[in-house]
Design a protein around this motif. Structure first.
Motif: not given
Lengths: 286, 258
Positions: A170, A173, A175-178, A285, B91-92, B96, B103, B114, B167-168, B171
């Protein structure tokens, strides 16, 4: 065939042992509640809950324990707020910022565990010394600080444990969105651990409201509801202590009534904790 | 805007990339080029370094303790392991999908919103449009449009994986990294995800790690075959699958080694 019987007997023995001990614990709790209810309920009145002690209250005259009820709530509430504002950054740091085998994290957790085991009278003595150094008198503030020290390790470890349960995936996840670490900590980790955090807060509050030794020298006692942080403040555990120490049966009975009030308050807090945890579990979750 | 070139350009490139976990060598001197707007499948048996390679592309490798990275990874020609690089920006650029959907502990809507929120989008209407668009792309909108405020935990695991895809995508990445994205899913959800990846490859560079050869055959335009931390062979899927140059690739495809 004989061996089979032996195994059955063993199973029966352990089952009864476990049942007995479990029932014993439940009985202890019921017994305590039963005694204070039986001895105190007769003295419990509306007047007792809504009035401060009048002159001669401790000799059996009129008045109530409102000063102690309000005092305890203020003291435990303030202490929890202080401890919480220290605990959350620690728990976040331990779980999001340090590496898995960090010596600092290890040292911090060990210190907190040691602090959990220190008796509350030692915190009282420590608080008293601190008070003298800071030039404080017995007061609500001094009591809050001392109780905050007492509940800090419980609160901090409780929050730490609940944040620790956050799945690594989690966090990854997020971090991977920046997201940065602080964004992840505040928006994901705290949210996932929130039910656990809340139950830790209520447990710490319950511990704080019920402790007497730490407030004996630091918060003092007063017949009035305090109007500022620098005034001494009454607490329920000390109210029980003082009333129980008198030779008058009606005052002693009031002590049990006060104990009843305190127990009901703590019971209410733990029920509230369970209820809120269940309610807030929605987004967690598994 | 440049007109799209007929031949694809390199989007991600590694140069002599080696990765150690503590003292264990996980990747040994990998130099590979991942083409733009196509699906590249990284295949190989378990423990061959597929996931490690993928984690290096978005620097998620940083979040593992005691890792050492040597060599370089270039994304759009920029060395992402350079100390000057802002890792959140890298990362943006990449969405991933992990092995098990993860989730976030919030509502379905909040899960998709998010990322954009973190990157500064505050306008509620804009967010709503974005959430709907990305849930539609991920093929989840029709199933969740009436319960956007429900917890993401209430979705089935297959739906959760599509939520993670949405979600991925929210961004606005250029690259989708998928680490065995269907290994926890049932066949129908798997087909869903594979279908989506196939649709998306015209717009995104997709790298998928898989140990399923059949999945690689179904999806991949390019194939990278790895074995025990080394790159054995890479190239267009047809070539690698039909005429592998290396013995080990042949053996893996035939099932002699796995």
């Amino acid at each position: 065939m004989k061996r089979f019987d032996l195994r059955n007997a063993e199973e029966f023995f352990f089952k009864s042992l476990m049942l007995t001990t479990t029932v014993l614990v439940a009985c202890c709790a019921l017994f305590i509640v039963g005694v204070i209810t039986q001895k105190g309920l007769s003295s419990l009145s509306f007047e007792m809950l809504t009035q401060t002690p009048k002159g001669g209250f401790y000799l059996g005259k009129e008045g109530g324990i409102l000063n102690a009820i309000v005092g305890s709530l203020l003291l435990a509430g303030g202490a929890t707020a202080i401890a919480l504002s220290i605990s959350i950054p620690i728990a976040i740091y331990l779980n999001v910022y340090t590496k898995k085998n960090s010596w600092l994290a290890h040292l911090t957790r060990t210190s907190l565990d040691v602090m959990c085991g220190i008796p509350s009278i030692v915190y009282g003595a420590f608080g008293f010394t601190l008070m003298l150094t800071l030039g404080l008198r017995t007061s609500l503030l001094a009591g809050m600080i001392t109780v905050a020290c007492l509940i800090l390790p419980i609160l901090c470890r409780g929050i730490d444990e609940s944040l620790r349960m956050t799945p690594k995936e989690m966090i990854h996840a997020s971090y991977s969105l920046g997201a940065t670490r602080s964004e992840t900590a505040l928006k994901v980790v705290l949210r996932q651990g929130f039910p656990g955090l809340l139950s830790a807060v209520l447990m710490a509050f319950g511990r704080g409201i019920g402790d007497s030794a730490s407030v004996l020298f630091t918060a003092g006692f007063s017949d009035a509801v305090p109007t500022s942080l620098s005034q001494p403040v009454a607490t329920l555990p000390l109210a029980i202590f003082f009333q129980l120490g008198t030779p008058f049966p009606e005052v002693r009975s009031r002590a049990y009534a006060s104990a009843f009030v305190l127990t009901v308050m703590i019971l209410f807090i733990s029920l509230l904790a369970r209820l809120l945890v269940r309610k807030l579990h929605r987004h967690v979750i598994k | 805007m440049q007109p799209p070139k007929p031949e694809s350009r390199t989007h991600i490139q590694t140069k002599n990339l080696s990765v150690y976990y503590k003292n264990t060598l996980a990747l040994n001197n990998i130099s590979v080029e991942i083409p733009d707007r196509a699906i590249t499948a990284i295949i190989g048996p378990s423990g061959c370094g597929k996931s490690t390679l993928l984690r290096s592309f978005n620097r998620m490798i940083d979040t593992f303790d005691e890792t050492t990275v040597r060599g370089s990874v270039l994304v759009d020609g920029e060395d992402i392991f350079s100390s000057k690089v802002d890792v959140t920006r890298i990362r943006k650029k990449m969405g991933l999908l992990s092995q098990r959907p993860s989730p976030l502990p919030m509502s379905i809507f909040e899960n998709v919103a998010y990322g954009p929120k973190i990157h500064g989008m505050r306008n509620r209407q804009q967010l709503e449009v974005l959430v709907q668009k990305n849930l539609q792309i991920a093929g989840l909108w029709d199933e969740v449009k009436d319960r956007l405020n429900e917890s993401a935990a209430s979705l089935s695991i297959g739906q959760q994986q599509r939520l993670c895809l949405a979600r991925g995508l929210a961004v606005e990445p250029e690259i989708i990294l998928a680490d065995e994205p269907t290994s926890a899913l049932d066949p129908i959800s798997t087909r869903h995800i594979e279908g989506k990846l196939h649709e998306l490859k015209d717009r995104y560079t997709i790298v998928i790690v898989t140990h399923l050869l059949r999945q690689a055959r179904r999806l991949a335009d390019y194939v990278v075959f790895m074995y025990l931390g080394e790159l054995i062979e890479c190239g267009p899927a047809a070539q690698v699958f039909e005429h592998p140059k290396e013995q080990r690739t042949q053996d893996h495809i035939k099932g002699v080694i796995s």
